[in-house]
Design a protein around this motif. Structure first.
Motif, PDB file in Angstrom:
ATOM      1  N   THR A   1       0.808  -1.217   0.000  1.00  0.00           N
ATOM      2  CA  THR A   1       0.000   0.000   0.000  1.00  0.00           C
ATOM      3  C   THR A   1       0.842   1.269   0.000  1.00  0.00           C
ATOM      4  N   TYR A   2       1.928   1.279   0.792  1.00  0.00           N
ATOM      5  CA  TYR A   2       2.740   2.487   0.908  1.00  0.00           C
ATOM      6  C   TYR A   2       3.673   2.686  -0.273  1.00  0.00           C
ATOM      7  N   TYR A   3       4.277   1.625  -0.725  1.00  0.00           N
ATOM      8  CA  TYR A   3       5.415   1.782  -1.628  1.00  0.00           C
ATOM      9  C   TYR A   3       5.184   1.250  -3.042  1.00  0.00           C
ATOM     10  N   GLY A   4       4.115   0.508  -3.255  1.00  0.00           N
ATOM     11  CA  GLY A   4       3.981  -0.249  -4.497  1.00  0.00           C
ATOM     12  C   GLY A   4       3.937   0.607  -5.750  1.00  0.00           C
ATOM     13  N   LYS A   5       4.916   0.404  -6.624  1.00  0.00           N
ATOM     14  CA  LYS A   5       4.942   1.065  -7.932  1.00  0.00           C
ATOM     15  C   LYS A   5       4.234   0.181  -8.954  1.00  0.00           C
ATOM     16  N   PRO A   6       3.830   0.761 -10.084  1.00  0.00           N
ATOM     17  CA  PRO A   6       3.099  -0.053 -11.064  1.00  0.00           C
ATOM     18  C   PRO A   6       3.825  -1.323 -11.480  1.00  0.00           C
ATOM     19  N   ASP A   7       5.160  -1.252 -11.629  1.00  0.00           N
ATOM     20  CA  ASP A   7       5.857  -2.464 -12.061  1.00  0.00           C
ATOM     21  C   ASP A   7       5.852  -3.538 -10.976  1.00  0.00           C
ATOM     22  N   GLN A   8       5.751  -3.137  -9.704  1.00  0.00           N
ATOM     23  CA  GLN A   8       5.668  -4.115  -8.618  1.00  0.00           C
ATOM     24  C   GLN A   8       4.271  -4.703  -8.493  1.00  0.00           C
TER      25      GLN A   8
ATOM     26  N   ASP B   1      -1.929  -4.074 -16.546  1.00  0.00           N
ATOM     27  CA  ASP B   1      -1.638  -2.663 -16.802  1.00  0.00           C
ATOM     28  C   ASP B   1      -2.404  -1.691 -15.897  1.00  0.00           C
ATOM     29  N   LYS B   2      -3.389  -2.180 -15.172  1.00  0.00           N
ATOM     30  CA  LYS B   2      -4.272  -1.278 -14.428  1.00  0.00           C
ATOM     31  C   LYS B   2      -3.531  -0.342 -13.461  1.00  0.00           C
ATOM     32  N   PRO B   3      -2.509  -0.824 -12.722  1.00  0.00           N
ATOM     33  CA  PRO B   3      -1.811   0.101 -11.816  1.00  0.00           C
ATOM     34  C   PRO B   3      -1.120   1.261 -12.525  1.00  0.00           C
ATOM     35  N   TYR B   4      -0.821   1.109 -13.824  1.00  0.00           N
ATOM     36  CA  TYR B   4      -0.206   2.194 -14.585  1.00  0.00           C
ATOM     37  C   TYR B   4      -1.227   3.262 -14.970  1.00  0.00           C
ATOM     38  N   ILE B   5      -2.502   2.877 -14.980  1.00  0.00           N
ATOM     39  CA  ILE B   5      -3.519   3.737 -15.575  1.00  0.00           C
ATOM     40  C   ILE B   5      -4.148   4.695 -14.570  1.00  0.00           C
ATOM     41  N   SER B   6      -4.407   4.209 -13.340  1.00  0.00           N
ATOM     42  CA  SER B   6      -5.144   5.047 -12.384  1.00  0.00           C
ATOM     43  C   SER B   6      -4.901   4.575 -10.964  1.00  0.00           C
ATOM     44  N   TYR B   7      -5.263   5.437 -10.026  1.00  0.00           N
ATOM     45  CA  TYR B   7      -5.205   5.051  -8.612  1.00  0.00           C
ATOM     46  C   TYR B   7      -6.181   3.915  -8.348  1.00  0.00           C
ATOM     47  N   PHE B   8      -7.338   3.964  -8.991  1.00  0.00           N
ATOM     48  CA  PHE B   8      -8.319   2.890  -8.841  1.00  0.00           C
ATOM     49  C   PHE B   8      -7.739   1.569  -9.336  1.00  0.00           C
ATOM     50  N   GLY B   9      -7.027   1.610 -10.451  1.00  0.00           N
ATOM     51  CA  GLY B   9      -6.392   0.402 -10.961  1.00  0.00           C
ATOM     52  C   GLY B   9      -5.319  -0.116 -10.027  1.00  0.00           C
TER      53      GLY B   9
END
Length: 707
Positions: free
Chosen positions: A578-585, A592-600
C-alpha cells in the motif's frame, strides 16, 4: 466518469435543500465534533468531584537561545514567562499549539507551496507563526468550587502533554513529565488557595530539543518514545482535569478475570492521607454496563449509558491503615455464571464499584469498567475464553488531529466490523483513551503498542537513559490500559529491527540491542500476568525468546518466510504494498491497471490482500492485518468541498456550528478540512460514512470465503 457522478450527486444534494452549501458558503456541523465525558462517574460523585480545565488558555512562545546546539541530549533553558508577552489569540486546550502543522501544515489555495496537498488547518484562528515554536508557556486561572470539601485532596490530571513539561501552581513547581502519550497526576493540595483564583502554568519543550546524536550511528537521535506522525506535535493535546478526592481512597485497581478457574481477582491500592489511624472495610459490587447510544452514524458515537442490576457482590475485607500509609489489597470471589462473557460478538461489560467504608460513613467509591473474559496462548493457537479465535484487523497512522475525535474513532472501528474484522492495532504509539473505550463497547480486540517506532530509524539504542525511558513508558501504558477487556496483549515496539538494519552495527552490537528488547518484553508479566500475548511487532520472536512470532510482509504471498517450526502463535501485523507499491511491482496482480489510475492500483492491492487472507492468514495465522485498509482501502473524502472548478481553499471543509464551551472534555475543532480522512461520521450530510475501494471489497470477500 466517477467525477461526473460525484458532481451530479453534489448538485442533487444542493437542489434538495441539503446542509451542503454553494461555493464559498460553509458547511456547518451543529453537534459536538468530539463527544466526550469526564473521568468521574455518576456513582463516584458523592465522594469525588472534578472540573475540566479545558478551555481558552494563554500562550507565550519562548525563543530557543541562538547559542544552543542540537543533539547533545540537553534541551535549551525554558526561561520564565514575561508579563505583557502573552499572545493576543487564546489557544483552545486541548490542542497542540502547532496543531495546524499536524498532517502537513500547508494551507491550500493561491500562493501555497503545494496547492495540491490537503490543508491541515483545523484551527484557522491560530497564528501561522505558532507552528514553528519549540518552547512555550500555557496559562489559565481556576477557582475551587465552594461546595468541595476542605479535607479532600486536590489532584491535577493531564491525559497527555506532548513534550517535556513542568507544571506550576501559583508560581511553585508541582511536577514534571516527559511522555507525550500517557496520563500523569500531581497532588496540588498544598499549593492551592481556596479563597481566590489560582494560576496554573504549564511550560513545554519540544521532544526534539532533547535529541542525543550518536557519534558513530548517525541516524540515532531519540532517547524517548517518539511515536509516528505525532512526534512533531507540542503542547497540551489531551484533556486536563482537577479532581477532589477523599483522603482515604482507592488509588488504583487491576481486575484479573480468571475465567478458566471461575475467579474474579482484584488488586486494589488504597491510601490513607488523613492524620488518623483508619480501620476500614473494602468491598464492592459489579453491575451491568448498558450502552444506550443510538444506532445512527450521528448517534452511535455519542456517549449514553446506564447501569443495570447487580450481577456480583464482593464481600468486604477489613484493612487497617496508618496515617500516610498505602496498602495493596487483593479481593477474590467465585463468579459462578453470574457474569456474561465478553467477546467480539457479545461485548458484555460491567462496572465494578469498589467501596471504602466503616460503621459510620462511606469514604470513597471508585468505578472500574471491565469484561469477563480471558485470553490465552495454546501451542500455535490464540484462545478467547478457551476457544480458538483468529484476529483480523487494521492499523492506522495518526495522520491528523481528527484522530482525537470519538466520532472518527467510532468510524474506523465500525469499518473494521463492516469488512468482517474483529481487531485493531493502534499503530506505533498509545492512542487517546477513547479508542480502547470504544473497542470495549464495540467488540474489537486491541493489540496495544508503545511509542517505540523503529521505522523512524532514529531511536538511540546506545544511550543508557533511553532504555530507562522506554521501560517507564511501557509500564505506564500497561497501567493505563490493562483493565480494558478488549486489549489482547502488548507490543513493546514496531519494527525495531530497522534500527540495526539501517544503522549497520556489528553483529555483537545488534545482538546487544536485541537482548535489550527482550529484557523490555520480559518486564510485562510483572505489570500484567493475565496476558501472554507479548510481541515486538514485525521483529519475529527475537531468536525464539518472545511468546508470539510477528512479521511484516510486503506484496506477494510470503509463505516461505513463515517459520518452519510452527510452535507458537504467528501474526502478520502489516501486509501489502500500500505504501510503496509502484506499477511495475503491482503488475503481477492486475496487469496494466496500476499504470492507468489510482483505482487500478487499488485493484492490484485487492488481488494481493485476497490471496494473503485465503492462503496465509486463515490457514496459519493467529492475527493478520493488511497495511491500513482505512487509508488505502477507502476513498479520501471531500468534506465540505464540492466546487471542482477550483482547488480547495481555507473556506472549504466542515466548520463548527456550536459555540465554543469552556470546561468541556474533548476537542472542539474549528474546522475539519477536506481530503484529510477517509471517514465522514455524519459531519457532511452529502457524503456516506466511507466509500470503499476494491481493497476493502476484496478483504471482505476473502474473510467471507466469497470469490
Amino acid at each position: 466518469m466517477r467525477d461526473t457522478i460525484a458532481i451530479l450527486s453534489l448538485t442533487a444534494a444542493l437542489l434538495t435543500g441539503g446542509d451542503l452549501l454553494f461555493a464559498k458558503d460553509k458547511v456547518v456541523f451543529n453537534r459536538d465534533f468530539s463527544p466526550a465525558e469526564g473521568l468521574v462517574s455518576p456513582q463516584e460523585k458523592p465522594y469525588r468531584q472534578e472540573i475540566c480545565l479545558n478551555g481558552l488558555w494563554d500562550f507565550q512562545p519562548v525563543a530557543v537561545s541562538r547559542d544552543w546546539k542540537q543533539g547533545n541530549g540537553v534541551a535549551p533553558i525554558l526561561t520564565e514567562p514575561r508579563e505583557g508577552q502573552w499572545e493576543r489569540v487564546k489557544i483552545k486546550i486541548p490542542s497542540p499549539w502547532n496543531v495546524n502543522d499536524w498532517g502537513g501544515g500547508i494551507e491550500t489555495g493561491e500562493g501555497s507551496k503545494n496547492p495540491y496537498a490537503p490543508s491541515s488547518v483545523y484551527y484557522p484562528s491560530y497564528p501561522s507563526s505558532w507552528i514553528r515554536e519549540k518552547m512555550g508557556w500555557l496559562r489559565r486561572e481556576f477557582s475551587i468550587p465552594a461546595d468541595w470539601k476542605k479535607d479532600n485532596r486536590l489532584i491535577l490530571h493531564f491525559e497527555a502533554v506532548a513534550g517535556e513539561c513542568v507544571v506550576k501552581v501559583n508560581g511553585k513547581e508541582v511536577c514534571r513529565n516527559f511522555d507525550q502519550y500517557l496520563p500523569f497526576d500531581a497532588d496540588v493540595t498544598d499549593y492551592i488557595d481556596w479563597n481566590k483564583p489560582n494560576e496554573l502554568l504549564v511550560g513545554v519543550r519540544h521532544n526534539t530539543l532533547f535529541q542525543k546524536f550518536h557519534p558513530e550511528y548517525k541516524k540515532m537521535k531519540t532517547t524517548y518514545a517518539l511515536g509516528s506522525n505525532t512526534d512533531k506535535i507540542v503542547g497540551i493535546w489531551q484533556d486536563v482535569f482537577l479532581w477532589a478526592v477523599p483522603e482515604v481512597r482507592v488509588t488504583e485497581a487491576f481486575i484479573k478475570p480468571w475465567v478458566d478457574r471461575d475467579e474474579l481477582e482484584i488488586d486494589v491500592n488504597i491510601i490513607n492521607q488523613s492524620r488518623q489511624l483508619k480501620t476500614i472495610l473494602l468491598g464492592g459490587d459489579a453491575r451491568e454496563w448498558i450502552n444506550n447510544a443510538g444506532k445512527t452514524i450521528l448517534d452511535a458515537p455519542e456517549i449514553k449509558w446506564t447501569l443495570g442490576h447487580t450481577a456480583l457482590t464482593i464481600d468486604p475485607v477489613s484493612v487497617t491503615l496508618k496515617p500516610g500509609e498505602t496498602q495493596k489489597v487483593t479481593l477474590q470471589t467465585k463468579v459462578g455464571n453470574r457474569l456474561k462473557l465478553w467477546s467480539p460478538e457479545t461485548p458484555n461489560l460491567y462496572m465494578l464499584s469498589l467501596k471504602i467504608s466503616d460503621k459510620k460513613q462511606t469514604y470513597d467509591i471508585k468505578d472500574i469498567r471491565f469484561g469477563w473474559r480471558q485470553f490465552k496462548l495454546s501451542g500455535t493457537d490464540f484462545l478467547l475464553n478457551g476457544k480458538k479465535i483468529q484476529c483480523i484487523g487494521d492499523i492506522q497512522h495518526p495522520f491528523g488531529p481528527y484522530i482525537c475525535s470519538r466520532r472518527f474513532a467510532w468510524a474506523w472501528l465500525q469499518m473494521i466490523k463492516d469488512f468482517g474484522g474483529n481487531s485493531v492495532r493502534p499503530h506505533a504509539q498509545p492512542w487517546p483513551r477513547v479508542y480502547y473505550d470504544l473497542a470495549d463497547e464495540m467488540g474489537i480486540m486491541v493489540l496495544d503498542e508503545t511509542g517505540l517506532f523503529g521505522s523512524s530509524i532514529n531511536l538511540n539504542f546506545e544511550a543508557p537513559e533511553a532504555w530507562e525511558h522506554y521501560a517507564e513508558h511501557l509500564e505506564r501504558l500497561i497501567l493505563r490500559d490493562r483493565n480494558h477487556p478488549s486489549v489482547i496483549g502488548w507490543s513493546v515496539g514496531n519494527e525495531l529491527f530497522a534500527i540495526a538494519l539501517l544503522n549497520k552495527p556489528s553483529k555483537e552490537v545488534a545482538k546487544k540491542w536485541d537482548d535489550k528488547i527482550v529484557e523490555l518484553a520480559d518486564r510485562v508479566p510483572a505489570w500484567d500476568p493475565t496476558r501472554g500475548f507479548i510481541t515486538c511487532d514485525g521483529d519475529r520472536d527475537l531468536d525464539g525468546r518472545l511468546p508470539v512470532w510477528s512479521k511484516h510482509f510486503g506484496h506477494g504471498l510470503k509463505l516461505d518466510l513463515l517459520p518452519e517450526k510452527k510452535d507458537k502463535p504467528m501474526i502478520v501485523g502489516e501486509s501489502g504494498a500500500t505504501y510503496y507499491g509502484k506499477p511495475d511491482q503491482l503488475y503481477q496482480f492486475a496487469g496494466d491497471k496500476p499504470y492507468i489510475s489510482y483505482f487500478g492500483r487499488n485493484e492490484a492491492l485487492a488481488v494481493d490482500v485476497y490471496q494473503n487472507v485465503q492462503k496465509m492468514a486463515k490457514p496459519f495465522l493467529a492475527y493478520y492485518s493488511p497495511s491500513e485498509v482505512c487509508w488505502f482501502g477507502l476513498e479520501h473524502l471531500n468534506l465540505g468541498y464540492g466546487d471542482y472548478s477550483r482547488l480547495p481553499d481555507g473556506q472549504d471543509g466542515v466548520f463548527a456550528g456550536k459555540v465554543y464551551e469552556e470546561g468541556k472534555p474533548g476537542y472542539q475543532f474549528e474546522r475539519i478540512p477536506p481530503y484529510v480522512t477517509t471517514f465522514n461520521p455524519g459531519i457532511d450530510p452529502s457524503l456516506p460514512l466511507y466509500k470503499p475501494l476494491p481493497m476493502f471489497h476484496a478483504l471482505k470477500a476473502a474473510l467471507a470465503d466469497k470469490p
